[in-house]
Design an enzyme around this catalytic site. Structure first.
Site, PDB file in Angstrom:
ATOM      1  N   SER A  68       0.803  -1.234   0.000  1.00 52.69           N
ATOM      2  CA  SER A  68       0.000   0.000   0.000  1.00 52.69           C
ATOM      3  C   SER A  68       0.833   1.280   0.000  1.00 52.69           C
ATOM      4  O   SER A  68       0.264   2.362  -0.190  1.00 52.69           O
ATOM      5  CB  SER A  68      -0.943   0.015   1.196  1.00 52.69           C
ATOM      6  OG  SER A  68      -1.982  -0.895   0.992  1.00 52.69           O
ATOM      7  N   LYS A  92       0.326   3.322  -2.986  1.00 50.21           N
ATOM      8  CA  LYS A  92      -0.866   4.168  -3.152  1.00 50.21           C
ATOM      9  C   LYS A  92      -0.530   5.654  -3.070  1.00 50.21           C
ATOM     10  O   LYS A  92      -1.277   6.505  -3.549  1.00 50.21           O
ATOM     11  CB  LYS A  92      -1.923   3.801  -2.103  1.00 50.21           C
ATOM     12  CG  LYS A  92      -2.476   2.386  -2.288  1.00 50.21           C
ATOM     13  CD  LYS A  92      -3.381   1.987  -1.133  1.00 50.21           C
ATOM     14  CE  LYS A  92      -3.850   0.547  -1.259  1.00 50.21           C
ATOM     15  NZ  LYS A  92      -4.535   0.068  -0.053  1.00 50.21           N
ATOM     16  N   TYR A 125      -4.161  -2.630 -10.035  1.00 41.03           N
ATOM     17  CA  TYR A 125      -4.003  -2.488  -8.576  1.00 41.03           C
ATOM     18  C   TYR A 125      -3.024  -3.539  -8.030  1.00 41.03           C
ATOM     19  O   TYR A 125      -2.097  -3.216  -7.281  1.00 41.03           O
ATOM     20  CB  TYR A 125      -5.372  -2.608  -7.899  1.00 41.03           C
ATOM     21  CG  TYR A 125      -5.301  -2.611  -6.389  1.00 41.03           C
ATOM     22  CD1 TYR A 125      -5.195  -1.427  -5.670  1.00 41.03           C
ATOM     23  CD2 TYR A 125      -5.315  -3.810  -5.676  1.00 41.03           C
ATOM     24  CE1 TYR A 125      -5.104  -1.429  -4.284  1.00 41.03           C
ATOM     25  CE2 TYR A 125      -5.234  -3.819  -4.286  1.00 41.03           C
ATOM     26  CZ  TYR A 125      -5.129  -2.634  -3.602  1.00 41.03           C
ATOM     27  OH  TYR A 125      -5.030  -2.638  -2.229  1.00 41.03           O
ATOM     28  N   TYR A 153      -4.574   3.995   8.032  1.00 44.45           N
ATOM     29  CA  TYR A 153      -5.884   3.356   8.204  1.00 44.45           C
ATOM     30  C   TYR A 153      -6.437   3.584   9.607  1.00 44.45           C
ATOM     31  O   TYR A 153      -6.351   4.685  10.134  1.00 44.45           O
ATOM     32  CB  TYR A 153      -5.797   1.862   7.846  1.00 44.45           C
ATOM     33  CG  TYR A 153      -5.109   1.669   6.526  1.00 44.45           C
ATOM     34  CD1 TYR A 153      -5.730   2.076   5.352  1.00 44.45           C
ATOM     35  CD2 TYR A 153      -3.837   1.135   6.441  1.00 44.45           C
ATOM     36  CE1 TYR A 153      -5.096   1.933   4.130  1.00 44.45           C
ATOM     37  CE2 TYR A 153      -3.194   0.989   5.225  1.00 44.45           C
ATOM     38  CZ  TYR A 153      -3.836   1.392   4.076  1.00 44.45           C
ATOM     39  OH  TYR A 153      -3.204   1.259   2.882  1.00 44.45           O
ATOM     40  N   VAL A 197       1.492  -3.569   3.803  1.00 42.36           N
ATOM     41  CA  VAL A 197       1.564  -4.854   4.510  1.00 42.36           C
ATOM     42  C   VAL A 197       2.855  -5.622   4.216  1.00 42.36           C
ATOM     43  O   VAL A 197       3.111  -6.650   4.832  1.00 42.36           O
ATOM     44  CB  VAL A 197       0.335  -5.766   4.245  1.00 42.36           C
ATOM     45  CG1 VAL A 197      -0.926  -5.193   4.858  1.00 42.36           C
ATOM     46  CG2 VAL A 197       0.164  -6.065   2.770  1.00 42.36           C
TER      47      VAL A 197
HETATM   48  O1  DON Z   1      -4.951  -4.956  -1.249  1.00 45.13           O
HETATM   49  C1  DON Z   1      -4.232  -5.480  -0.412  1.00 45.13           C
HETATM   50  O2  DON Z   1      -4.692  -6.150   0.490  1.00 45.13           O
HETATM   51  C2  DON Z   1      -2.730  -5.286  -0.491  1.00 45.13           C
HETATM   52  N1  DON Z   1      -2.270  -5.327  -1.857  1.00 45.13           N
HETATM   53  C3  DON Z   1      -2.283  -3.993   0.095  1.00 45.13           C
HETATM   54  C4  DON Z   1      -2.728  -3.803   1.518  1.00 45.13           C
HETATM   55  C5  DON Z   1      -1.833  -2.930   2.319  1.00 45.13           C
HETATM   56  O3  DON Z   1      -0.652  -2.843   2.113  1.00 45.13           O
HETATM   57  C6  DON Z   1      -2.480  -2.262   3.455  1.00 45.13           C
HETATM   58  N2  DON Z   1      -1.521  -1.520   4.239  1.00 45.13           N
HETATM   59  N3  DON Z   1      -1.134  -1.625   5.347  1.00 45.13           N
END
Ligand code: DON
Length: 304
Positions: free
Chosen positions: A63, A66, A188, A240, A258
């Site tokens: 993320s 993003k 994405y 978040y 993540v």
């Molecule tokens: O969409 C997802 O679940 C992952 N590609 C990215 C989630 C993420 O990194 C949330 N951040 N902490």
């Protein structure tokens, strides 16, 4: 200021925290990363660099990417972006579905997954090849064409991305996506699979510490006002449903992923990127958060 002794101290002081978090395993390819990896990189607007640990090793930005897609979408779409995505913290996990139903498919902010799908949709609409345009943009701001997506991680997430598929289909049902659901999801998954190191991330985001102008590449990436807005969104939405606790402890605008990366912005001074794969309950790097907290305590520097 010589930040090296502070980084060395932090690398010692975080050691007792290994083993307290959990490496993300809902994307199977991420579960293979050794949990003891740890690195920090600082890049100052004056061109100085300080590192400790695995700062040069590339990892899955997830993320954190993003932040770059939001920047690119602001450049491509401008104010129209905000017609389909909000600017408020969600108070919910990044992949939550509930809010989207009662808020009629307008995601709370561009960093939760639903909001990132809207951002990705705009990029797909305004470029010939969404994934390539995002990568080209990263290459421009880093001046480094070796930065790449990880097809194995993208495929792994595609195979297990049921929640993202649900969110994107939900958005489509409200008429909020212009492109096919699968087109948006594929881009994405690719941008989330972007591999960058702490050094890459600190260098790439330096325009946010310098009013939108990238001091290393000599390019204006965003206007001063747009850079202010991105930093404000990072402060209020970048972590978040843990964003309040992170602001309380660290006091810097930041974006997490993540994969265990967090990049934080100290306006007019520097960027600092941290990597440690074990995550806390809300899905942010546990040791990364601790390291940034120690950094702002030890230096006495934050935005407050
Ligand atoms: O969409 C997802 O679940 C992952 N590609 C990215 C989630 C993420 O990194 C949330 N951040 N902490």
């Amino acid at each position: 200021m010589n930040y090296q002794p502070i980084l060395d101290e932090i690398a010692e002081e975080i050691k007792p925290y290994f083993g307290r978090g959990k490496v993300a395993d809902y994307i199977p390819a991420l579960a293979q990363v050794p949990p003891t990896k740890f690195g920090i990189a600082i890049q100052t607007v004056d061109g100085e660099v300080f590192t400790v640990g695995d700062a040069a090793e590339r990892f899955s930005t997830q993320s954190v990417s993003k932040l770059f897609t939001l920047t690119l979408a602001i450049k491509l779409v401008g104010e129209k972006l905000w017609e389909r995505v909000g600017r408020e913290p969600s108070g919910n996990p990044f992949n939550s579905l509930v809010q989207l139903e009662y808020e009629q498919g307008i995601p709370r902010n561009p960093f939760i997954n639903a909001g990132a799908h809207i951002v990705t949709d705009h990029i797909c609409s305004h470029t010939d090849n969404g994934a390539q345009s995002i990568l080209d943009f990263i290459h421009t701001i880093t001046n480094d064409k070796t930065i790449a997506y990880d097809p194995e991680v993208a495929q792994s997430e595609k195979e297990t991305g049921h929640r993202n598929a649900a969110l994107a289909n939900f958005l489509k049902s409200f008429g909020r996506l212009d492109n096919d659901v699968q087109t948006v999801l594929n881009v994405y998954y690719q941008h989330c699979s972007l591999r960058m190191s702490c050094l890459d991330l600190a260098r790439a985001t330096l325009y946010l510490a310098n009013g939108g102008f990238h001091p290393l590449t000599g390019q204006r990436i965003l206007t001063r006002s747009q850079a202010k807005r991105v930093n404000s969104l990072l402060l209020t939405c970048g972590l978040y449903d843990a964003v309040g606790d992170f602001a309380f402890r660290v006091g810097l605008p930041a974006k997490s992923g993540v994969g265990g990366g967090i990049v934080a912005i100290m306006p007019r001074m520097l960027t600092i990127a941290v990597w440690s794969p074990e995550l806390n309950e809300p899905g942010n790097s546990l040791i990364g958060t601790k390291a940034l907290e120690l950094f702002t305590i030890k230096t006495g520097q934050s935005i407050f």
